[in-house]
Scaffold this motif. Structure first.
Motif, PDB file in Angstrom:
ATOM      1  N   ILE B 263      47.768   7.005   9.979  1.00 22.95           N
ATOM      2  CA  ILE B 263      48.952   6.907   9.137  1.00 22.95           C
ATOM      3  C   ILE B 263      48.950   5.705   8.204  1.00 22.95           C
ATOM      4  O   ILE B 263      49.891   5.483   7.488  1.00 22.95           O
ATOM      5  N   LYS B 264      47.867   4.967   8.216  1.00 19.78           N
ATOM      6  CA  LYS B 264      47.819   3.883   7.238  1.00 19.78           C
ATOM      7  C   LYS B 264      47.674   4.489   5.844  1.00 19.78           C
ATOM      8  O   LYS B 264      47.015   5.500   5.670  1.00 19.78           O
ATOM      9  N   SER B 265      48.291   3.879   4.866  1.00 20.50           N
ATOM     10  CA  SER B 265      48.187   4.460   3.535  1.00 20.50           C
ATOM     11  C   SER B 265      47.112   3.736   2.747  1.00 20.50           C
ATOM     12  O   SER B 265      46.883   2.555   2.914  1.00 20.50           O
ATOM     13  N   ARG B 266      46.444   4.500   1.909  1.00 20.24           N
ATOM     14  CA  ARG B 266      45.439   3.896   1.044  1.00 20.24           C
ATOM     15  C   ARG B 266      45.333   4.728  -0.218  1.00 20.24           C
ATOM     16  O   ARG B 266      45.733   5.878  -0.245  1.00 20.24           O
ATOM     17  N   GLN B 267      44.796   4.114  -1.277  1.00 14.35           N
ATOM     18  CA  GLN B 267      44.713   4.828  -2.548  1.00 14.35           C
ATOM     19  C   GLN B 267      43.390   5.580  -2.632  1.00 14.35           C
ATOM     20  O   GLN B 267      42.389   5.167  -2.072  1.00 14.35           O
ATOM     21  N   THR B 268      43.398   6.669  -3.397  1.00 12.84           N
ATOM     22  CA  THR B 268      42.165   7.363  -3.742  1.00 12.84           C
ATOM     23  C   THR B 268      42.064   7.397  -5.262  1.00 12.84           C
ATOM     24  O   THR B 268      43.057   7.689  -5.928  1.00 12.84           O
TER      25      THR B 268
END
Lengths: 490, 534
Positions: B263-268
């Motif tokens: 559930i960690k958010s990261r950019q693509t």
């Protein structure tokens, strides 16, 4: 004076300067690591936790005897090997047998100090060999096949692995279903080397005694081992507990384990009937069946019936015309899969071997040197085909009786999965046209049976170095091909 | 009140249902017509897949445990596989009943609630369940995701029994946390942005929110009913208990997916490869031209500058000075042009991985042919292609569908990756991956455009993802719109993707946002289609 904490984290520059070498890479890596950071640095991290590339996993089997541990271990090795992930099973029983080839149940009594010492020594030897095996950069997953029934033993293995920078994944098969245990005892253990040459009744009795010895000390994986990565499979999948999966490769192994079933079943595979391209010696294309190919299509329902009787079957074909035409008289449900299409030969599509040898002499030689990895210009290699067949294999593991009508290269790949054939041999296996192959997975190896339709066809087999035209050989349709034997238990 | 229509629910609940648009994550839209999904392997007569029957996936868990995140991610993956899936958020129904400003009674979640609260509760539940059954029974739905708290064992049994009557299996997915820090982090990132907490200190807001949850939902029983099908995810997937779920291909597949979800958010980020010396050749594997090298440098610098400015913005908004940029990993295909486009960043120390599955769509017979020539040579194929550009395959070529199927391992690794990720690949591959992250329909995917002067950024959020474009300046204009190494497979002009943004406008109100504002705000990730090309 530098403090102790400083030395434990790598210097910042070292992290920033980390650069993988991308040149030495196989043309079609799948889950295989592109680079390994082994040896000098032991750097498992890039400042952000474990990287997929760096993983080496020891899958540690846990469970009482006759719970299908060896079956699972063998299947995982075969599956991973097929995906080009080098895996090896270390069976502690084999190490123990070098000292005590045929012990009776009393040997496994924990109060038998000598037995206990020998069994611990066997485990140590197996782990030591495994650690040594992991020194080779390509070796990725080891399976330690033993009961590993106590917490102390498991903690010891985890600590050994941690010290070597190897991830440990414990897989427990916990099963109390008497029927499953009994059939395991009968089918597998009475053929075990421990009981070779003994009366099967006596052997089964002694084996049940041995299980009792283990039951006294057996501790299942539980809460106080929550720091470990494990997958606990209870009653053949009724409940599965998965703890601390760390990377994609581990999840892949667990997913595969969850899809396995142990019901008896068979898989039938056949190439399409002889095609117009087979007659002219061309490769690839999307040609129709020849007259003789059509005869095979008509003969196939009876051939299948003779072998499968009234078993329920599903037929899988590729999306190319020649497989659909071959399967069209079969009275079963049919599904066509793009993933079963023939290896794409790129620029060579539609040429004969002689033309390829003439037009692309270097390619022709390169292909002979490493047929598994050679990728046709603009086309595919055997390795590429294996990648796209992976979902098919997972679906096959879940299914029961399946008949697959496909193409030479694809058939070789599926066959290699079930038989564990090595990559340097599987692309050269001869599979004549108009032949039905039946594969039946058993505990330690897959049984094979070949049935011939006795309808003549050209041989499309080309030996290494030869550029032979497809030849009309009467005997190629009748004789048994040089089979690649399946693996035996390690 | 009983005859409240779903349309009203949609109108009152801002996020409930949107108009079809490729700029907006379409994960909450119901597909309007039958068409095969991006990675669907085959279709059956009923439109359902894998002979797995129909399943209701019911979430279980207190607020701020990641239920919505799990539901949305799972729906995205299942739809992509071709399983007709829709999410029913009970919260949307609740808000629709009491209105946007309204509050449910204080004892709404209590076991011994007042009669009026029980009546309201039952009415809302009934409506939601009716919609679920309607979706499964009459709209060929295969999986309905029922996003609700489902706190009591008795209620869960009754739910499973009710669906059982309709020959539908129920699988519960519980999200639970024993680690307080995960809950607090979750509350901080998704729950306290509401107007109620403007001006609060984050720590106080978190504590207040948790106190309110505990007061409102005092009774909660974790799932332990061994007769039910359930998956229990503890501490964001650190531990997963799978009970009685071996009833089909889909249930196993779901567990596999959940094992990779975090559930960690990261950019693509998505961008194209530079141009090469041998433009028209698919089979040849050419190196970058000088122009391509120049592009690689400018693209890399634009990305680095953008990330740095985003980072500064975060600090301005109150993030601690010391917070570091998330590390960036780069994935390329094994083609030279993508590998060489990444080498500028690689030399700066970024980690690069080559992924063989990411090679471009195989153009088959269309290689080196102009669109005009293809129309001359294969008029029948062109006609078929225009009917279904996603699934049609030119002779010896791959379709977009073939490409999507082979990209599946990439999709799962994409979910698992914890670093920010830059994907450098051929436009055809970017289309499919973007299609996954933004839940585009198979119909839209072949028409998506990735002009070379833009990096597309996907920003994740638990309810839906959003896309943003980052401009790369100073590129020669002839590089930008066209794609010289492109496969010139003709695609039909499509009226469905308008260059105007729908921008999350709920169905019914229908005011389109003017194009320019979207462009300026960076909210228009993609242009329309081939017909809008200059």
């Amino acid at each position: 004076m530098p403090s102790a904490t400083e030395s434990s984290s790598p210097p910042k520059e070292a992290v920033e300067q980390y650069r993988p070498n991308l040149m030495n890479q196989s043309p079609a890596e799948f889950m295989r690591p592109t680079t390994r950071t082994r040896g000098t640095s032991n750097a498992k991290t890039n400042g952000v936790g474990v990287q997929v590339e760096d993983t080496r996993i020891c899958v540690v089997m846990v469970g009482l005897p006759a719970r299908g541990k060896s079956l699972i271990a063998q299947k995982v090795v075969r599956y991973l090997g097929w995906l080009s992930i080098t895996a090896k099973c270390f069976n502690v029983g084999n190490y123990r047998r070098t000292a005590t080839p045929q012990p009776n149940a009393a040997f496994f009594d924990t109060s038998n100090k000598e037995g206990e010492r020998l069994r611990k020594a066997a485990a140590e030897a197996a782990v030591a060999d495994m650690v040594k095996w992991f020194k080779k950069p390509d070796n990725l997953i080891a399976i330690l096949d033993a009961t590993n029934s106590t917490k102390a033993r498991r903690r010891w293995i985890k600590e050994r692995c941690d010290a070597e920078g190897i991830e440990s994944l414990f897989v427990e098969s916990k099963c109390d279903d008497e029927d499953i245990i009994m059939s395991n005892i009968l089918e597998v253990k009475t053929t075990s080397p421990d009981y070779q040459g003994q009366d099967p009744e006596e052997a089964a009795k002694d084996f049940r005694e041995r299980i009792k010895m283990y039951e006294r000390v057996y501790e299942t994986l539980d809460e106080d081992e929550a720091d470990m990565t494990y997958c606990k499979i209870i009653d053949v999948g009724a409940q599965v507990i998965i703890n601390r999966i760390q990377d994609y490769l581990q999840s892949r192994v667990v997913y595969y384990l969850m899809n396995l079933h142990i019901k008896p079943r068979s898989i039938w595979i056949s190439r399409h009937g002889e095609s117009m391209y087979n007659l002219s010696g061309q490769i690839g294309g999307d040609a129709d069946l020849s007259t003789r190919g059509e005869m095979y299509a008509k003969a196939l329902p009876d051939l299948v019936k003779q072998s499968a009787g009234d078993l329920p079957l599903t037929v899988w074909t590729s999306t190319l015309k020649r497989t659909a035409q071959t399967a069209r008289y079969l009275p079963y449900e049919k599904l066509s899969w793009k993933a079963l299409d023939e290896l794409d030969s790129g620029v060579c599509d539609g040429l004969t071997y002689a033309e390829i040898a003439q037009n692309y002499p270097e390619d022709f030689k390169a292909r002979d040197d490493d047929k598994y990895n050679y990728r046709y210009l603009g086309g595919e290699s055997y390795r590429d085909v294996v990648i796209r067949l992976e979902p098919i294999i997972m679906e096959l593991e879940r299914s029961e009786n399946i008949l697959i009508v496909t193409h030479q290269a694809v058939l070789r790949c599926i066959y290699a999965y079930f038989m564990g054939s090595p990559q340097d041999k599987s692309p050269w296996m001869e599979v004549p046209l108009h032949t039905l192959i039946k594969l039946t997975p058993r505990a330690y190896k897959t049984e094979e049976e070949r049935m011939f339709a006795n309808i003549p066809a050209v041989s499309t087999f080309r030996e290494k170095g030869s550029k032979a035209q497809h030849q009309e050989t009467e005997e190629s349709t009748r004789r048994n091909s040089p089979m690649i034997s399946g693996e035996a238990k390690a | 009140m009983d005859t409240l229509l779903t349309a009203d629910v949609a109108a009152k609940s801002l996020n409930f249902r949107r108009r079809s648009s490729t700029y907006v994550d379409a994960i909450h839209d119901l597909p309007e017509k039958e068409s095969m999904a991006p990675a669907q392997l085959y279709s059956t007569e009923s439109g359902r897949l894998f002979h797995s029957g129909r399943i209701v996936i019911a979430t279980v868990g207190l607020p701020a445990r990641g239920k919505t995140h799990t539901s949305v991610a799972l729906a995205r993956y299942l739809r992509w596989l071709g399983v007709k899936t829709h999410i029913f958020h009970l919260g949307d129904y609740r808000r629709a009943f009491v209105g946007a400003k309204g509050e449910v009674p204080d004892d709404y979640f209590h076991v011994n609630a007042s009669t009026s609260s029980v009546l309201l509760r039952n009415k809302i539940l009934k409506k939601c369940r009716e919609d679920i059954l309607n979706f499964l029974n009459h709209e060929n739905g295969q999986i309905a995701i029922y996003d609700a708290v489902n706190p009591l064992a008795g209620g869960r049994r009754a739910l499973a029994k009710e669906f059982e009557k309709h020959n539908v299996q129920t699988m519960f997915i519980e999200s639970t946390c024993t680690d307080e820090r995960i809950i607090e982090e979750n509350v901080r990132s998704v729950k306290i942005s509401s107007p109620d907490y403007i001006g609060w200190k984050p720590e106080d807001a978190v504590q207040d929110y948790l106190k309110r949850i505990n007061a409102r939902i005092p009774h909660y029983e974790t799932v332990e009913e061994s007769d039910l099908h359930y998956v229990k995810m503890i501490n964001a997937g650190e531990r997963v208990v799978v009970n009685n779920c071996a009833f089909g291909y889909l249930s196993q597949r779901i567990v596999f997916y959940l094992l990779n979800l975090h559930i960690k958010s990261r950019q693509t980020y998505f961008c194209r490869a530079g141009t090469t010396r041998d433009e028209e050749n698919y089979k040849g594997d050419a190196s970058l031209s000088a122009e391509g090298q120049d592009y690689a440098r400018k693209m890399s610098e634009a990305l680095i500058a953008h990330r740095e400015s985003e980072h500064q913005n975060l600090i301005k908004q109150g993030a601690p000075e010391s917070s570091a940029l998330k590390p960036l990993t780069i994935w390329t295909s094994t083609r030279k042009r993508t590998v060489e486009t990444a080498s500028y960043l690689e030399n700066k120390g970024y980690r690069v991985r080559q992924r063989s599955q990411m090679s471009q769509l195989n153009p088959g017979v269309c290689e080196k042919l102009s669109e005009r020539r293809i129309r001359e040579l294969f008029p029948d194929e062109v006609a078929k292609h225009e009917q279904d550009p996603y699934h049609h395959r030119y002779p010896r070529a791959e379709s977009y569908h073939d490409l999507a199927v082979r990209l599946e391992p990439i999709i799962l690794e994409l979910e698992r990756e914890q670093n920010d990720l830059l994907i450098i690949a051929h436009e055809s591959v970017l289309r499919v991956l973007y299609g996954y992250l933004m839940a585009c329909s198979a119909h839209d995917i072949p028409n998506l455009e990735f002009p070379r002067d833009e990096i597309i950024e996907i920003i994740p959020a638990s309810y839906n993802n959003s896309a943003k474009r980052i401009h790369i300046s100073d590129l020669p204009s002839r590089l930008v719109p066209g794609s010289p190494e492109d496969i010139k497979i003709p695609v039909p002009p499509s009226g469905t993707i308008s260059p105007l943004s729908g921008m999350g406008t709920p169905a019914g109100t229908g005011t389109a946002t003017p194009e320019t504002s979207g462009r300026e705000a960076g909210l228009l990730p993609l242009r329309g289609n081939i017909s809008t090309r200059p």
